[in-house]
Design an enzyme around this catalytic site. Structure first.
Site, short mmCIF file in Angstrom:
data_model
loop_
_atom_site.label_atom_id
_atom_site.label_comp_id
_atom_site.label_asym_id
_atom_site.label_seq_id
_atom_site.Cartn_x
_atom_site.Cartn_y
_atom_site.Cartn_z
N HIS A 270 0.83 -1.20 0.00
CA HIS A 270 0.00 0.00 0.00
C HIS A 270 0.87 1.26 0.00
O HIS A 270 0.70 2.14 -0.86
CB HIS A 270 -0.90 -0.02 1.23
CG HIS A 270 -1.82 1.16 1.35
ND1 HIS A 270 -3.13 1.12 0.96
CD2 HIS A 270 -1.61 2.43 1.81
CE1 HIS A 270 -3.69 2.31 1.17
NE2 HIS A 270 -2.78 3.11 1.69
N GLU A 271 1.80 1.32 0.94
CA GLU A 271 2.65 2.51 1.03
C GLU A 271 3.59 2.62 -0.18
O GLU A 271 3.95 3.72 -0.60
CB GLU A 271 3.44 2.52 2.33
CG GLU A 271 2.59 2.48 3.60
CD GLU A 271 1.52 3.57 3.66
OE1 GLU A 271 1.68 4.63 3.01
OE2 GLU A 271 0.52 3.36 4.38
N HIS A 274 1.79 4.52 -2.82
CA HIS A 274 1.93 5.96 -2.58
C HIS A 274 3.32 6.44 -3.00
O HIS A 274 3.47 7.49 -3.64
CB HIS A 274 1.73 6.26 -1.09
CG HIS A 274 0.31 6.28 -0.63
ND1 HIS A 274 -0.66 7.07 -1.19
CD2 HIS A 274 -0.30 5.59 0.38
CE1 HIS A 274 -1.81 6.89 -0.56
NE2 HIS A 274 -1.61 6.00 0.39
#
Length: 506
Positions: A270-271, A274
């Site tokens: 997920h990160e 980003h």
């Protein structure tokens, strides 16, 4: 007399200077969440407050307003969606919003939220909402003051002013309408899954997974999908996040549980999503709108795409599961790929948002969105949040949090003053599905590529169509340009129905 180019160059110099100072504050914020000793929090709060105040002073300088006025009728502000037009438009939007905020308020928000985050962490650890309640009350009052200063449409509500900071142009009523339509389709799917005869064995995810091996797999997966560790790093924190400080420096964080596989691995994916967005922004445009992300909803679309639409797919694990078995022979040595894939896609109402499955996740967001609106409007007193939270959670999920640590104290956002942030998560899920559908249409068989460990075609498509444009287009316009349609919940529901009806045999 200076020509328009001189004015334009001076404008960019001023906004870059303010942005550069802001990135210095971001480094201090990252350090606070990773390596700073707890005893330094009050001093760090003062540091961050000072930087926030100076950055606000610089970003609201009357000189910026003068330059914007001088450029209004120049050739630099003429032409649809050119670099200079986009920069001038977005600089003016940010400038006009920022100068409505008193510097005193900016500094106080920075100071109070820096202190509140430590008190939140302690309250969460001790399951003591009463200890955090006075801080929440202070923050709500400050955010109400901010909303009043910024202003909102006559037929709108105070929350609109806060939402606009994260999802420019969005209004609460419109978001609520989109969420209602999504809820209408999510609930029947969830009910069907609950009643399905086929259910996954999730106990295999709760075996022992040594942290060192988890770190190896997470880093290898992040590298494979395209996160550049020459320009970034991965550290440990209480609440995972990504900080992009500027060209060549993007920091990811995750958290490890030695007895649960999914938290760190999918958190890292997920990160990384980003982080790849941050790394894909034009470095030579840093400090200007063209070097900045469109909105948090669009940012979230990148993280959720890599975490869920890629990372929870069967094709992804056809490539990575043999490596996972090598690293975790005791936990996964005798586990079949299909068993593991079903387990990481398990759907079950649970208390923790960041560990929620894809079907229930958006219901978590809708709960927070509604409570935030009530807090900012004054309809919900801060001290009554636990009761309101538990009543709504019981109604939506059929289970009741036994502790506030698993309920209203689980997220860092309110202690950080991030009111208006939560709805961007659900919008991000919708954007992600729509972008992914468009990518599949243009690139071809993505699943075949993933099974071979080929993730670059998707990343390069995202770079070309989303990352490199910065804030040239609004979020709604970007979706139309990239996908040919306005935002719709149909692509997301198609993704969810196709995967989960197959898995659960419904």
């Amino acid at each position: 007399m200076p020509d328009p180019k001189t004015h334009y160059d001076e404008l960019l110099t001023l906004v870059r200077k303010a942005e550069l100072l802001g990135s210095c504050g971001a480094v201090l914020g990252w350090d606070r969440e990773t390596y700073m000793p707890p005893g330094g929090n009050e001093h760090r709060a003062n540091q961050l407050s000072l930087l926030a105040g100076v950055a606000h002073e610089w970003s609201t300088s009357p000189k910026i307003g003068e330059l914007l006025d001088q450029l209004a009728d120049s050739e630099f502000n003429d032409g649809a969606e050119s670099d200079s037009v986009a920069n001038i438009r977005e600089i003016r939007r940010t400038y006009e919003r920022s100068r409505k905020l008193p510097q005193r308020l900016v500094e106080e928000l920075s100071r109070v939220t820096a202190l509140a985050q430590q008190h939140w962490a302690e309250a969460r650890q001790k399951n003591d909402f009463a200890a955090f309640a006075p801080w929440l009350s202070q923050i709500v009052k400050l955010k109400q003051e901010e909303a009043a200063a910024v202003g909102f449409a006559e037929n709108g509500e105070p929350y609109d002013a806060l939402l606009d900071e994260y999802e420019p142009g969005a209004e609460s009523a419109d978001v609520a309408s989109v969420f209602d339509a999504l809820r209408t389709e999510l609930v029947p799917l969830l009910d069907a899954i609950k009643g399905a005869g086929r259910q996954p064995d999730t106990s295999l995810l709760n075996r022992h997974y040594p942290v060192d091996a988890q770190a190896v797999l997470g880093r290898e997966a992040a590298t494979a999908i395209g996160f550049d560790f020459n320009k970034g790093r991965l550290d440990v924190t209480t609440h995972p996040f990504c900080s992009g400080f500027g060209p060549g420096d993007c920091r990811l964080t995750t958290r490890y549980d030695p007895d649960f596989f999914s938290s760190a691995f999918f958190g890292t994916l997920h990160e990384s999503g980003h982080g790849m967005y941050e790394q894909g922004l034009p470095g030579d445009a840093f400090g200007t709108p063209l070097g900045s992300s469109v909105s948090l909803g669009i940012h979230e679309s990148q993280s959720r795409m890599w975490e869920n639409l890629v990372g929870r797919g069967l094709s992804f694990w056809k490539h990575f599961f043999p490596r996972a078995q090598e690293l975790f022979p005791d936990a996964l040595g005798n586990t079949l790929l299909d068993q593991f894939h079903f387990a990481v896609n398990a759907v079950s109402p649970s208390f923790i948002r960041v560990e929620a499955d894809e079907v229930t996740y958006n219901l978590h967001i809708m709960l927070r969105f509604d409570l935030e609106r009530d807090l900012i409007s004054g309809r919900l007193p801060p001290e009554e949040v636990p009761t309101a939270w538990n009543e709504r959670f019981t109604n939506d999920f059929g289970i009741t949090p036994e502790t506030d640590a698993n309920g209203c104290l689980q997220d860092v956002h309110w202690s950080a003053g991030l009111f208006g942030y939560f709805p961007t998560y659900a919008l991000g899920n919708m954007y992600a599905a729509q972008f992914f559908e468009a990518a599949e249409d243009k690139i071809g068989d993505l699943q075949h590529q993933f099974a071979k460990g080929e993730f670059q075609p998707l990343l390069q498509w995202l770079r070309q169509h989303i990352h490199q444009h910065g804030r040239r287009l609004s979020a709604s316009r970007l979706v139309e340009v990239v996908t040919g349609s306005t935002l719709s919940n149909t692509p997301l529901m198609n993704q969810l129905n196709n995967r989960f009806k197959t898995l659960y045999g419904i």
